[in-house]
Design a protein around this motif. Structure first.
Motif, PDB file in Angstrom:
ATOM      1  N   ALA A   1       0.812  -1.223   0.000  1.00 36.84           N
ATOM      2  CA  ALA A   1       0.000   0.000   0.000  1.00 36.84           C
ATOM      3  C   ALA A   1       0.843   1.269   0.000  1.00 36.84           C
ATOM      4  N   LEU A   2       2.018   1.206   0.624  1.00 36.15           N
ATOM      5  CA  LEU A   2       2.862   2.403   0.653  1.00 36.15           C
ATOM      6  C   LEU A   2       3.359   2.801  -0.729  1.00 36.15           C
TER       7      LEU A   2
ATOM      8  N   ILE B   1      -6.313  -0.095  -4.621  1.00 36.69           N
ATOM      9  CA  ILE B   1      -6.834  -1.334  -4.037  1.00 36.69           C
ATOM     10  C   ILE B   1      -5.741  -1.981  -3.196  1.00 36.69           C
ATOM     11  N   GLY B   2      -6.114  -2.382  -1.960  1.00 38.14           N
ATOM     12  CA  GLY B   2      -5.152  -3.070  -1.115  1.00 38.14           C
ATOM     13  C   GLY B   2      -5.802  -3.505   0.185  1.00 38.14           C
ATOM     14  N   VAL B   3      -5.049  -4.232   0.963  1.00 38.82           N
ATOM     15  CA  VAL B   3      -5.523  -4.702   2.271  1.00 38.82           C
ATOM     16  C   VAL B   3      -4.395  -4.555   3.276  1.00 38.82           C
TER      17      VAL B   3
ATOM     18  N   ILE C   1       1.526   3.158  10.183  1.00 40.68           N
ATOM     19  CA  ILE C   1       2.301   3.787   9.114  1.00 40.68           C
ATOM     20  C   ILE C   1       1.720   3.424   7.751  1.00 40.68           C
ATOM     21  N   VAL C   2       1.533   2.135   7.499  1.00 38.53           N
ATOM     22  CA  VAL C   2       1.077   1.691   6.183  1.00 38.53           C
ATOM     23  C   VAL C   2      -0.330   2.210   5.907  1.00 38.53           C
ATOM     24  N   ALA C   3      -1.225   2.048   6.885  1.00 44.56           N
ATOM     25  CA  ALA C   3      -2.604   2.500   6.698  1.00 44.56           C
ATOM     26  C   ALA C   3      -2.676   4.018   6.566  1.00 44.56           C
ATOM     27  N   GLY C   4      -2.008   4.708   7.501  1.00 45.31           N
ATOM     28  CA  GLY C   4      -2.120   6.158   7.528  1.00 45.31           C
ATOM     29  C   GLY C   4      -1.404   6.853   6.392  1.00 45.31           C
ATOM     30  N   GLU C   5      -0.211   6.392   6.086  1.00 44.51           N
ATOM     31  CA  GLU C   5       0.574   7.088   5.060  1.00 44.51           C
ATOM     32  C   GLU C   5       0.068   6.797   3.651  1.00 44.51           C
TER      33      GLU C   5
END
Ligand SMILES: Nc1c(NC[C@H](O)[C@H](O)[C@H](O)CO)[nH]c(=O)[nH]c1=O
Ligand SMILES: CC(=O)[C@@H](O)COP(=O)(O)O
Length: 140
Positions: free
Chosen positions: A42-43, A64-66, A77-81
């Motif tokens: 996702a990043l 698109i990602g999970v 980090i991954v979700a927020g950024e």
């Protein structure tokens, strides 16, 4: 007809398959052309969209990602950024729908990825279409 690029972070194949299926159905159902680009996580999605948009090949994008919470702060980090990067691009006038699931466990992801249930992939695609229509209306 517009040209859309689905940029998927393929971290969980079975979940992405459902999300991409829902997004494709929404886009083709609205008469649009769809390509798919796969990135590691996702990043990498915001950067990939930025690079793709610079090419002028596409009118809109679906991310698109999970992201499933693990043991460390990395989830934040991954979700927020990834969300922050996508928001920054949309504020710059790029039509993007965010279909990156940020969940606590796989059960939550399954319900949201399934086109027959919460269809978050299709929802993100419809958001991208809506943003593109606004862009066209306001001359962006
Ligand atoms: N843990 C998850 C990741 N992590 C990988 C990062 O997105 C990135 O690819 C890495 O930090 C290298 O830059 N990505 C997801 O999409 N989902 C996850 O659950
Ligand atoms: C969302 C994540 O980064 C996660 O998959 C990583 O798990 P962990 O925090 O246990 O390293």
């Amino acid at each position: 007809m517009a040209r859309f690029l689905i940029v998927e972070a393929r971290f969980y194949d079975h979940l992405n398959d459902m999300l991409v299926s829902g997004a494709k159905a929404a886009l083709t159902g609205a008469g649009h052309k769809v390509d798919v680009l796969t990135v590691p996580g996702a990043l990498e999605i915001p950067g990939a969209i930025s690079l793709a948009d610079a090419s002028g090949e596409y009118d809109g994008y679906v991310a698109i990602g999970v992201v499933i919470r693990g043991e460390t702060y990395h989830f934040e980090i991954v979700a927020g950024e990834s969300a922050r990067g996508i928001m920054a691009l949309t504020m710059d006038g790029i039509a993007i729908g965010n279909g990156i699931l940020t969940v606590e466990n796989e059960d939550q992801a399954l319900v949201r990825a399934d086109p027959a249930q919460k269809d978050k992939g299709g929802e993100a695609a419809k958001a991208a279409i809506a943003l593109l229509e606004l862009k066209e209306r306001f001359g962006g």
